[in-house]
Design an enzyme around this catalytic site. Structure first.
Site, PDB file in Angstrom:
ATOM      1  N   GLU A  47       0.801  -1.226   0.000  1.00 53.76           N
ATOM      2  CA  GLU A  47       0.000   0.000   0.000  1.00 53.76           C
ATOM      3  C   GLU A  47       0.832   1.273   0.000  1.00 53.76           C
ATOM      4  O   GLU A  47       0.451   2.258  -0.638  1.00 53.76           O
ATOM      5  CB  GLU A  47      -0.951   0.012   1.206  1.00 53.76           C
ATOM      6  CG  GLU A  47      -2.038  -1.044   1.165  1.00 53.76           C
ATOM      7  CD  GLU A  47      -3.041  -0.808   0.049  1.00 53.76           C
ATOM      8  OE1 GLU A  47      -3.228   0.354  -0.358  1.00 53.76           O
ATOM      9  OE2 GLU A  47      -3.626  -1.799  -0.430  1.00 53.76           O
ATOM     10  N   SER A  84     -58.260   0.107  -7.104  1.00 55.33           N
ATOM     11  CA  SER A  84     -59.422  -0.646  -6.619  1.00 55.33           C
ATOM     12  C   SER A  84     -59.162  -1.417  -5.343  1.00 55.33           C
ATOM     13  O   SER A  84     -60.109  -1.938  -4.738  1.00 55.33           O
ATOM     14  CB  SER A  84     -59.894  -1.607  -7.714  1.00 55.33           C
ATOM     15  OG  SER A  84     -60.461  -0.881  -8.784  1.00 55.33           O
TER      16      SER A  84
END
Length: 794
Positions: free
Chosen positions: A114, A489
């Site tokens: 890293e 409905s």
């Protein structure tokens, strides 16, 4: 002649030196000098602009006190009633270690891959930036230059979007962090907070997750494997993709040798070591929406302390039933998606010609397209109308042909739209489906349509399942509690319930004939309603009218009892009067509801007339198991009654007819039990598809539609879209449950197979709306009807 004279004569006869040569050299020098000056001026200008940008941005940097006073917190854990973990909220760190407790081999492995110059730079590695820039020239894959300090800045304070502005803030924050913290503290924070896959945060947690051992006991080979995870936990995960993870691990071991962290002998031993992984259980229940709803409730009570006290929040739902609801809704949405036109690949990636670089590029390309549960992203390697080969994030190659290509036929057509063409480098979605007894890959796409599912126990309001949308990672909007939609409905039962109190009975005859209303009647615009099938069947009893969802009958009923009366009646079920204006369009569900409100409303019918409040949290304990709260389990009482038991009984009888012979007849047919009650709902132009129904122990509501309302399709209805989802869930929720139908309460009587209120038998009550035509508005002229919108359907 003297020698001097001879030389003079020879010189006079010799060709002179070319003056133009000297002029060209001079010109070239001046040009180089001019170009050098221009470059230096450009560099100076850029440096000046960057300095100005930094000077303007630096004062706006966030406060980094969260780092300088960094303390890991115990997360809040959300659990199901049966104790399964549903979610965690907080810092999500369990094994925080100081830098002295982190073994050097783990530190060195991380630094090697890293940020090898971590202890040499001041937060920004300028040499690393130059190297990364040079490495990216001519390469298809990208190399980063983020230091560990820059990663800490990004993970704590910035977004993951790749923009120039974010990079500037990242650099400035890194400089600010380096000025405030020691190198050891920065590395300590990084190694404890970085996400490493499988819900592990920090290398101490990752060591437990992947190897089942404390971090202090790991080997060089294990440390190298863990150090490969921060780049892309999904791509380099040794459980999900062991081959790719092993390649990266071997590279990190070499980097550790190059940086002097290990010897050649240690390198050889590490490369030869066989790693043994702990089995990781990733079968967590899909309860992201319900976990977030619980988090909000606890946060409203405890504030920020909710994330630090180690609270255990036990919900009312069971994990297996929650998963059944999640799967049912996803299946229903994906069934709909298969009927939609292919919209094209999600993106395109440039793939390198060198096969050695291909796997890495695929991993990078798919990192921005994470798996959506069973819908996996893949990079196409080869494509033609008869076959597609693609690579998954796991490295697996999939071959798709035959039926698996049909959903993307338009994307494979030779003369198709280039913007939706499936070609090499296209990023597509694939899913495994069962065909002819075996699993095959098929092309699919992430759906644009959304959905919602909620179920309650009508006896106490306990939430049994809640799914707020197709995928929480894609859209965090909770459609169960936040989506206000027209119910269509599916709202008619509440109008019919009001009518029962006005003398109507299940056998009242009402005309299913055409109607027309002017703007005064509707409150908006002229209206000529129709039935879904466009047909009118004349006079019929209310039982048949509700089963067939006849719009004309519902409108006539509402007109007879009065819209203001019906509007107030609705509030008994938990609906808000202002969301349902007192116009005749209310008969067809023109108001606004949430799926949770619909569940609460139908629960009143299911439990015999009581209104119950939805309840999600069962109990709350601290991290030591001490009980802090337990939800009261009071029995239903008359103080919570909102309609008479006989009203609820007659409505259940009517709604049972819907599931037996009406628009939801396949509910009883497929579940093979009569104690099923419910109502379908589809709004204008099929923009919302609903099914709301219940059994005495569970009420469930399904909604499917687009966030920005648009047509689902001419043939898409609540019975076709939402009802199958409801049936699939109910088949699980009611497994092993005996059939249980409500017994007749006091005040009702059965005459010739039909139920009536005692006082409305014989010639009492409303036998028929015989003077119907006198009460209804006159038919409109042809000019009035021109351009009228049919607002609501079945």
């Amino acid at each position: 002649m003297s020698d001097n004279q001879k030389k003079s004569t020879q010189n006079s006869n010799a060709e002179p030196r070319p003056a133009p040569h000297r002029s060209a050299s001079s010109l070239l020098g001046r040009t180089l000098l001019w170009l050098t000056g221009l470059v230096l001026a450009g560099v100076f200008s850029i440096a000046l602009l960057l300095a100005l940008a930094f000077a303007m941005a630096y004062p706006n940097l966030p406060d980094i006190s969260g780092l300088t006073d960094y303390r890991p917190k115990l997360p809040m854990r959300i659990l199901s009633a049966d104790g399964q973990l549903l979610g965690e909220f907080g810092e999500e760190r369990r094994n925080y270690l100081s830098i002295k407790e982190i073994p050097p081999v783990m530190q060195n492995a991380v630094l090697a891959i890293e940020d090898a110059r971590f202890y040499q730079h001041g937060g920004v590695d300028y040499l690393g930036i130059v190297r990364a820039a040079m490495a990216n020239v001519g390469e298809t894959r990208s190399q980063g230059a983020s230091t560990i300090t820059m990663q800490v800045a990004r993970n704590f304070y910035l977004s993951t979007e790749k923009t120039f502005t974010r990079k500037i803030y990242e650099i400035l924050l890194a400089l600010k962090i380096e000025n405030a913290l020691s190198k050891e503290k920065i590395l300590e924070i990084y190694m404890n907070q970085i996400f490493l896959g499988h819900r592990a945060y920090g290398f101490a947690a990752a060591s437990e997750v992947y190897f089942g051992k404390p971090l202090k006991d790991i080997s060089v080979a294990e440390a190298a494997m863990l150090a490969g995870l921060p780049k892309a936990p999904s791509a380099y995960n040794p459980i999900n993709n062991p081959r790719r993870a092993n390649i990266r691990q071997q590279y990190i071991i070499e980097r550790m040798l190059e940086n002097g962290f290990i010897t050649a002998e240690q390198r050889d031993a590490a490369k030869a070591e066989t790693l043994r992984y702990r089995t990781v259980n990733e079968s967590l229940p899909h309860a992201e929406f319900v976990a977030e709803a619980a988090r909000q409730l606890i946060f409203s009570q405890y504030g920020d302390d909710a994330y630090t006290r180690g609270l255990n929040v036990y919900l009312t739902l069971r994990a297996d039933e929650q998963n059944a609801a999640y799967r049912a809704l996803r299946r229903g949405i994906m069934d709909y998606e298969r009927r939609q036109v292919y919209r094209g690949p999600e993106a395109y990636a440039d793939l390198p010609a060198d096969p050695k670089e291909l796997d890495t590029r695929i991993a990078e390309a798919l990192a921005d397209h994470p798996a959506n549960d069973e819908l996996l992203a893949a990079v196409v390697l080869d494509a033609d109308p008869k076959k597609v080969q693609a690579a998954l994030q796991s490295g697996e190659l999939v071959n798709i042909s035959g039926e698996g290509l049909k959903p993307a036929t338009s994307g494979l057509a030779e003369k198709g739209n280039p913007k939706t063409r499936i070609r090499r480098g296209a990023i597509i979605r694939v899913v495994k489906v069962a065909r002819a007894g075996k699993e095959e890959w098929t092309i699919t796409q992430l759906p644009e349509v959304e959905g919602a599912f909620v179920s309650l126990d009508p006896r106490n309001g306990n939430v049994r399942a809640l799914v707020g949308g197709f995928d929480y990672a894609k859209n965090k909007f909770n459609h169960v509690t936040q989506a206000w939609r027209q119910p269509g409905s599916s709202f008619k039962p509440f109008i019919y319930s009001a009518a029962l109190e006005k003398g109507f009975t299940p056998s009242t005859i009402v005309n299913d004939g055409p109607l027309f209303f002017d703007a005064t009647s509707t409150g908006s615009q002229p209206w000529e309603p129709k039935n879904y099938d466009g047909k009118f069947e004349g006079p019929m009893p209310l039982r048949k009218a509700l089963a067939k969802s006849k719009n004309m009958v519902s409108i006539r009923v509402l007109n007879s009892i009065g819209a203001p009366y019906a509007q107030q009646w609705l509030t008994r079920f938990g609906f808000e009067a202002e969301k349902h204006p007192a116009y005749l369009t209310m008969a067809l569900g023109a108001g606004s509801v949430t799926p949770m409100q619909m569940a609460q409303g139908f629960a009143v019918f299911a439990n015999g007339g009581y209104r119950v409040a939805p309840q999600l949290i069962a109990r709350l304990t601290d991290n030591n198991g001490r009980l802090l709260y337990e939800a009261p389990q009071a029995p239903l009482g008359e103080d919570s009654r909102v309609i008479e038991a006989r009203n609820a009984f007659l409505m259940s009888s009517l709604l049972q007819e819907v599931t037996r012979s009406g628009t939801a007849a396949k509910a009883q047919a497929q579940l093979k039990r009569p104690d099923i009650y419910g109502k379908t709902g589809t709004t204008n132009d099929s923009m919302d598809a609903w099914f709301a129904g219940y059994q005495q122990e569970v009420v469930a509501v399904v909604w499917i539609g687009y966030d920005q309302p648009k047509k689902l399709g001419d043939r898409e209805t609540g019975g076709g879209l939402s009802l199958p989802v409801w049936i699939e869930y109910m088949s699980f929720a009611l497994r092993g449950k005996p059939v249980s139908e409500p017994s007749a309460p006091e005040g009702v009587v059965n005459i010739n197979g039909e139920w009536y209120y005692d006082e409305y038998t014989g010639n009492a009550g409303v036998q028929a709306l015989s003077n119907d035509d006198a009460k209804m508005p006159a038919a409109g002229t042809a000019e009035e009807k021109k351009g009228i919108l049919d607002l609501f359907k079945r």
